[in-house]
Design an enzyme around this catalytic site. Structure first.
Site, PDB file in Angstrom:
ATOM      1  N   GLN A 199     -37.867 -11.128 -10.357  1.00 24.29           N
ATOM      2  CA  GLN A 199     -38.338 -11.231 -11.727  1.00 24.29           C
ATOM      3  C   GLN A 199     -39.852 -11.020 -11.841  1.00 24.29           C
ATOM      4  O   GLN A 199     -40.476 -11.437 -12.813  1.00 24.29           O
ATOM      5  CB  GLN A 199     -37.957 -12.593 -12.318  1.00 24.29           C
ATOM      6  CG  GLN A 199     -36.459 -12.816 -12.401  1.00 24.29           C
ATOM      7  CD  GLN A 199     -36.102 -14.122 -13.082  1.00 24.29           C
ATOM      8  OE1 GLN A 199     -36.254 -14.281 -14.296  1.00 24.29           O
ATOM      9  NE2 GLN A 199     -35.624 -15.080 -12.304  1.00 24.29           N
TER      10      GLN A 199
ATOM     11  N   ASP B  64     -45.302 -22.790 -10.839  1.00 24.61           N
ATOM     12  CA  ASP B  64     -44.113 -22.099 -11.337  1.00 24.61           C
ATOM     13  C   ASP B  64     -44.403 -20.599 -11.448  1.00 24.61           C
ATOM     14  O   ASP B  64     -45.557 -20.185 -11.556  1.00 24.61           O
ATOM     15  CB  ASP B  64     -43.733 -22.661 -12.712  1.00 24.61           C
ATOM     16  CG  ASP B  64     -42.321 -22.282 -13.130  1.00 24.61           C
ATOM     17  OD1 ASP B  64     -41.581 -21.707 -12.312  1.00 24.61           O
ATOM     18  OD2 ASP B  64     -41.959 -22.553 -14.291  1.00 24.61           O
ATOM     19  N   GLU B  65     -43.351 -19.790 -11.440  1.00 23.12           N
ATOM     20  CA  GLU B  65     -43.457 -18.325 -11.586  1.00 23.12           C
ATOM     21  C   GLU B  65     -44.463 -17.750 -10.581  1.00 23.12           C
ATOM     22  O   GLU B  65     -45.304 -16.909 -10.917  1.00 23.12           O
ATOM     23  CB  GLU B  65     -43.865 -17.950 -13.023  1.00 23.12           C
ATOM     24  CG  GLU B  65     -42.939 -18.482 -14.099  1.00 23.12           C
ATOM     25  CD  GLU B  65     -41.612 -17.725 -14.173  1.00 23.12           C
ATOM     26  OE1 GLU B  65     -41.386 -16.843 -13.338  1.00 23.12           O
ATOM     27  OE2 GLU B  65     -40.804 -18.044 -15.061  1.00 23.12           O
TER      28      GLU B  65
ATOM     29  N   ARG C 189     -31.177 -12.541 -19.407  1.00 22.90           N
ATOM     30  CA  ARG C 189     -31.464 -13.401 -20.561  1.00 22.90           C
ATOM     31  C   ARG C 189     -30.188 -13.721 -21.323  1.00 22.90           C
ATOM     32  O   ARG C 189     -30.165 -14.623 -22.159  1.00 22.90           O
ATOM     33  CB  ARG C 189     -32.432 -12.719 -21.530  1.00 22.90           C
ATOM     34  CG  ARG C 189     -33.813 -12.340 -21.015  1.00 22.90           C
ATOM     35  CD  ARG C 189     -34.519 -13.449 -20.314  1.00 22.90           C
ATOM     36  NE  ARG C 189     -34.298 -13.371 -18.882  1.00 22.90           N
ATOM     37  CZ  ARG C 189     -34.581 -14.350 -18.031  1.00 22.90           C
ATOM     38  NH1 ARG C 189     -35.062 -15.493 -18.478  1.00 22.90           N
ATOM     39  NH2 ARG C 189     -34.365 -14.207 -16.736  1.00 22.90           N
TER      40      ARG C 189
ATOM     41  N   LYS D 234     -34.584 -23.762 -12.435  1.00 22.12           N
ATOM     42  CA  LYS D 234     -35.857 -23.962 -11.737  1.00 22.12           C
ATOM     43  C   LYS D 234     -36.786 -24.903 -12.484  1.00 22.12           C
ATOM     44  O   LYS D 234     -37.494 -25.695 -11.870  1.00 22.12           O
ATOM     45  CB  LYS D 234     -36.539 -22.620 -11.488  1.00 22.12           C
ATOM     46  CG  LYS D 234     -37.104 -21.942 -12.718  1.00 22.12           C
ATOM     47  CD  LYS D 234     -37.843 -20.667 -12.349  1.00 22.12           C
ATOM     48  CE  LYS D 234     -38.419 -20.000 -13.586  1.00 22.12           C
ATOM     49  NZ  LYS D 234     -39.423 -20.817 -14.260  1.00 22.12           N
ATOM     50  N   THR D 235     -36.780 -24.830 -13.824  1.00 21.70           N
ATOM     51  CA  THR D 235     -37.656 -25.718 -14.593  1.00 21.70           C
ATOM     52  C   THR D 235     -37.244 -27.168 -14.385  1.00 21.70           C
ATOM     53  O   THR D 235     -38.085 -28.065 -14.229  1.00 21.70           O
ATOM     54  CB  THR D 235     -37.602 -25.362 -16.084  1.00 21.70           C
ATOM     55  OG1 THR D 235     -37.993 -23.994 -16.255  1.00 21.70           O
ATOM     56  CG2 THR D 235     -38.521 -26.260 -16.892  1.00 21.70           C
TER      57      THR D 235
END
Length: 746
Positions: A261, A230-231, A612, A44-45
Site C-alpha cells: 500500500q 503507523d503507515e 477499500r 492495524k489501527t
C-alpha cells in the site's frame, strides 16, 4: 500484589479479548524492534491502539513517555479518543500526531537550537507558492519556461532528502535542477525573513536540531521511551532519519505498515524503509496480520491476483472468514460519459432496491480531471455527491483572508499575510505602494511593523500612508484584545473592526455562502474553548495549517456518494466501490511507463482502491476517452490481465451499453462478435483519435527536466505516440509524447 498492579492486569486482559492470535502477538510483543506487517483491512489501527494501551496498562510505559505517529491528524484524534476509553483516561502527556505535527511541536520547544524562532508560522501550499514565485523572480528564472510546480517540486524533494541549498546546488543535474538550485537559497531566505516554515521544513529542521544538539537529542530520546509509527511504508528519508535518531539507544520501536500500500513516492516516500527494516534492526520481530475483516473473499481474491504481479513486496496472503460475496465486476464502456452513466445507473439500482444508501458508495479515479464527467451525470440524475480534493475549506479566499489577519497578529513579520490583506477591504494601498514596502524590506531597510507605523520609511504619502497607519492601528487594537478575550471573540472583533463582515455580506447569494464559511471557521474556534492549550492563537493557526484533505472530510455527510482520487482514499472504506478509468495511460499513468518501480507503485494504487471495498467492487475502462480536449483511443490496463483467468469476476453495465461480457476461467475479457461489429462501425464513424508520429529515431530533442537527448525508438500506441530517449545526463527514459514537454533540436 498492589491494587494498582491488579487493576493493570485486569485492563491488560481486557485489551486482548477479541483479538486474533496474530493481533495479540503484536500487542504483547516484547520491547524489541517490531514490524507489524499489516495487510489491508487486517485491523492495524486496532492493533496499534491496543499496543499503546497494553504498554501503559502493564506499566511498561508511562503515558508521557510514549510517542505514536499517525498518517493523518484525524487518525491521531481517533486514537486518542479510543485510548481514553480503553484506559479510562490516562493519556495525559502522550504525544499523538503526524510527523509534521510532532515536528512543529518539537520546534516550538527547542527550535532555536536549529535557528528556528519559536513564533514561526507554517505556510500552506498557497503561501508557499507566493514565496516561490518571488524567489524565482529574484533568481531570474522564467516562469514561462520553468513552471512554478516543477521548481517547487525539486526543492521539496531536496528537503525531504535532507539537502540544504548548498548541498542541492553542488549535486544539481539537468535543466530544471540547475534552475531550482538558483531559486532554493532565495526561497529559503524569504521564508526566514517572514519567520515562516513550509511543511518540508517541519521535518528537515527537526533532523538538523537532533543532529546538531546533543541537548535536544538527549531530551527527546529520554522523553520518548516507546515510539510507534503507523503507515511506515509511506515515510520519507527525513522521517526515517528522525525515527532512527529518537530510538537510537533504547530501540523500543514499533512500525506498522504494508509495502503493498505504498503509493506516495511522489511525496518522497521511500519503500525501502519498510522493506529493509530487518536490515536496520537484525533482531526485529516481524508479525504479519493476514486475516481481513473488511472485504469479501471475492474482492480479496481479485486484489491478491493484481498485487502478486509486483516484485517489491514482502510476501503475505490475505484471507477472510467472511462470505464469498458478489463477483468483482469488470466493465468496458465506449467513453467516459457512458462510464459515468453506468456508475450512476448501478448506484441508482442498488439505492432503489434498498441495498445501498448514497453515502455507502465511492467512485475512485486516478486524476482529478476524471471527476468532471461523473459530476455532470450525477447532477443530471439528481444523485447527491461530495467531491473530495476540490477547493479545500482552508483554501477558500475568505477563509485565507481572515487567517492572514490572524497570522499577522501572531507573527508581525509575515509579509505574505501582509500583502494578502493590506488592501482587503480597500484602504487605498495599491500594488505600487505594496511594491515599495516590499523593496524596502528586501533591502534590509527596516521591519514590517515599523513601516506600518511610519509609512514614510517606504516613501509613501497620501492615501497609501493613511491606509497603512489605519492597518497598524487595527492590528494594535486586535493584539490588545487578543490578550484579554477568548479566540472566538477575537475573531468576531476582527471581522467587525476590519470591515470584512460588511465586505462579505454584500446581499448576494455568493456573499452569504462566503459568510457561511466564516461562520464555520468561527465554530471551529469556539470548539477549542474547552481546551486552554489548543485555544491560543498560535495553536489554532498551527492546527489549521496542518489539516489535510481527509482530515476535513465530514463523516456525517452520509447522504452523498463520495468522489475521490485513489491517492486520497487510502485509510477509508465503503460498502460499494467503483474504480473508473482502469486504462493504459491513466492507471498505470503515462508518467510511470519509464520505470518498473513506477509501474509497481501504480499497481499498488489499484490494489489500494480495490481493498477499500467491503461488499461490492466494480472496475471499468473505456474504448476511448477525452483527454486534453480531444478523443483518444484507450486500452484496458495491463493490471486487469490477472483477473481474466480468475473465478469470481463478471461484466456489468445497463442493457445496450458498451460493456464486456462476463469473463470465464482461462479466457481474457473480450467483446462478443456482435459487439465487435458495433465497435467497428463506431470506429468508422468516429473522428480519428490517433495522429501520425511527430518524432523518428535519431531526432535530437530537449526535455524540460532531463535536458538534451536522442530518440532511439518512436512507436504509435492506442493512446498516441511513445518515444524512448537516451539523455546525456539522465539515462534512458520512455515518454508519451502528449505528456512530455519536448522540443526538437536542429
Amino acid at each position: 500484589m498492589t491494587p494498582g498492579k491488579i487493576a493493570g492486569e485486569v485492563v491488560a486482559a481486557e485489551l486482548l479479548a477479541g483479538l486474533n492470535p496474530a493481533q495479540a502477538e503484536a500487542v504483547t510483543a516484547p520491547d524489541v524492534p517490531l514490524l507489524v506487517l499489516a495487510g489491508a483491512g487486517s485491523g492495524k489501527t486496532r492493533v496499534l491502539t491496543h499496543r499503546v494501551a497494553y504498554l501503559v496498562a502493564t506499566h511498561r510505559a508511562q503515558p508521557q513517555r510514549v510517542l505514536a505517529v499517525t498518517f493523518t491528524n484525524k487518525a491521531a484524534r481517533e486514537m486518542r479518543s479510543r485510548l481514553g476509553v480503553l484506559l479510562g483516561g490516562g493519556v495525559e502527556g502522550m504525544w499523538l500526531g503526524t510527523f509534521h505535527a510532532m515536528g512543529a511541536r518539537m520546534l516550538r520547544q527547542r527550535g532555536e537550537l536549529a535557528g528556528v524562532p519559536r513564533d514561526f508560522v507554517i505556510y500552506d501550499e498557497g503561501d508557499r507558492a507566493a514565496v516561490m514565485k518571488e524567489a524565482m523572480a529574484q533568481a531570474g528564472v522564467d516562469e514561462k519556461r520553468f513552471s512554478l510546480a516543477s521548481i517547487s517540486g525539486e526543492i521539496s524533494r531536496a528537503k525531504n532528502d535532507l539537502r540544504g541549498p548548498e548541498e542541492f546546488g553542488a549535486s544539481a543535474r539537468g535543466f530544471v535542477e540547475s534552475q531550482a538550485a538558483r531559486v532554493y537559497p532565495r526561497y529559503q531566505a524569504l521564508l526566514e525573513t517572514n519567520r515562516a516554515l513550509d511543511f518540508d521544513d517541519l521535518l528537515l529542521k527537526v533532523v538538523r536540531m537532533l543532529e546538531s544538539s546533543a541537548e535536544a537529542l538527549e531530551r527527546y530520546r529520554d522523553r520518548f521511551r516507546h515510539v510507534l509509527v503507523d503507515e511506515y511504508q509511506d515515510t520519507n528519508r527525513a522521517q526515517y532519519r528522525i525515527l532512527r535518531l529518537l530510538v537510537g539507544e533504547h530501540r523500543r520501536v514499533t512500525v506498522v505498515g504494508d509495502p503493498d500500500q505504498s503509493v506516495y513516492s511522489w511525496r518522497g516516500a521511500d519503500l525501502r524503509n519498510i522493506l529493509e527494516f530487518q536490515r536496520d534492526y537484525p533482531d526485529a520481530l516481524v508479525v504479519p496480520l493476514e486475516q481481513n475483516y473488511r472485504s469479501t473473499a471475492a474482492i480479496l481474491r481479485a486484489a491478491g491476483a493484481v498485487i502478486r504481479e509486483n516484485t517489491q513486496r514482502l510476501d503475505k496472503g490475505l484471507w477472510t472468514a467472511g462470505p464469498e460475496g458478489d463477483p468483482v465486476r469488470v466493465g468496458q464502456f465506449y467513453d467516459e460519459r457512458e462510464e459515468a452513466s453506468a456508475v450512476a445507473a448501478e448506484a441508482g439500482r442498488l439505492n432503489a432496491s434498498g441495498e445501498l444508501a448514497w453515502g455507502e458508495a465511492a467512485v475512485l479515479y486516478r486524476t482529478n480531471a476524471q471527476s468532471r464527467a461523473l459530476e455532470e451525470v450525477l447532477l443530471r440524475e439528481g444523485i447527491p455527491y461530495r467531491l473530495i480534493g476540490g477547493l479545500r475549506f482552508y483554501q477558500r479566499k475568505e477563509v485565507k483572508d481572515v487567517l492572514a489577519y490572524l497570522r499577522l497578529l501572531a507573527n508581525p513579520s509575515d509579509r505574505v499575510a501582509f500583502e494578502r490583506v493590506i488592501n482587503v477591504p480597500r484602504r487605498g494601498v495599491g500594488a505600487q505602494s505594496i511594491a515599495q514596502v516590499r523593496d524596502l524590506l528586501q533591502g534590509g531597510g527596516g521591519r514590517l511593523e515599523a513601516v506600518l507605523e511610519i509609512p514614510e520609511l517606504a516613501g509613501l504619502r497620501g492615501a497609501a500612508a493613511q491606509g497603512l497607519r489605519r492597518f497598524h492601528d487595527l492590528l494594535a487594537d486586535l493584539h490588545d484584545y487578543s490578550s484579554q478575550w477568548p479566540l472566538v471573540q477575537l475573531l468576531d472583533r476582527l471581522l467587525e473592526r476590519s470591515g470584512y463582515r460588511q465586505l462579505v455580506r454584500d446581499g448576494t447569494p455568493e456573499g452569504e455562502e462566503r459568510w457561511a464559511n466564516l461562520t464555520e471557521l468561527r465554530g471551529l474556534a469556539a470548539e477549542l474553548g474547552d481546551d486552554p492549550a489548543a485555544a491560543t492563537l498560535p495553536a489554532f493557526l498551527e492546527q489549521l495549517a496542518l489539516a489535510g484533505d481527509v482530515d476535513q472530510m465530514d463523516d456525517s455527510a452520509s447522504g452523498a456518494i463520495t468522489l475521490i482520487t485513489l491517492h486520497q482514499v487510502k485509510g477509508l472504506e465503503f460498502p460499494v466501490v467503483f474504480v473508473t478509468g482502469v486504462e493504459e495511460g491513466l492507471l498505470p499513468h503515462v508518467r510511470s511507463l519509464d520505470s518498473e518501480a513506477s509501474l509497481e507503485e501504480e499497481r499498488r494504487l489499484l490494489y489500494v482502491g480495490m481493498t477499500r471495498a467491503r461488499e461490492r467492487l466494480y472496475l471499468s475502462h473505456c474504448f476511448q476517452r477525452h483527454l486534453y480536449g480531444s478523443p483518444r483511443g484507450a486500452t484496458p490496463s495491463r493490471f486487469l490481465r490477472p483477473l481474466s483467468a480468475l473465478e469470481g469476476t463478471s461484466g456489468w453495465g445497463s442493457p445496450g451499453s458498451f460493456v464486456a461480457p462476463p469473463a470465464t476461467r482461462g479466457q481474457p475479457l473480450v467483446l462478443t462478435r456482435a459487439r465487435e461489429a458495433i465497435l467497428r462501425e463506431v470506429t468508422k464513424a468516429a473522428p480519428a483519435v490517433v495522429s501520425g508520429p511527430r518524432y523518428a529515431a535519431g531526432d535530437r530533442v530537449e526535455h524540460q527536466r532531463f535536458g538534451r537527448g536522442v530518440i532511439r525508438v518512436s512507436e504509435m500506441t492506442p493512446g498516441g505516440e511513445e518515444v524512448v530517449i537516451d539523455f546525456e545526463t539522465a539515462g534512458r527514459r520512455r515518454f508519451a509524447v502528449s505528456d512530455a514537454v519536448l522540443r526538437k533540436l536542429a
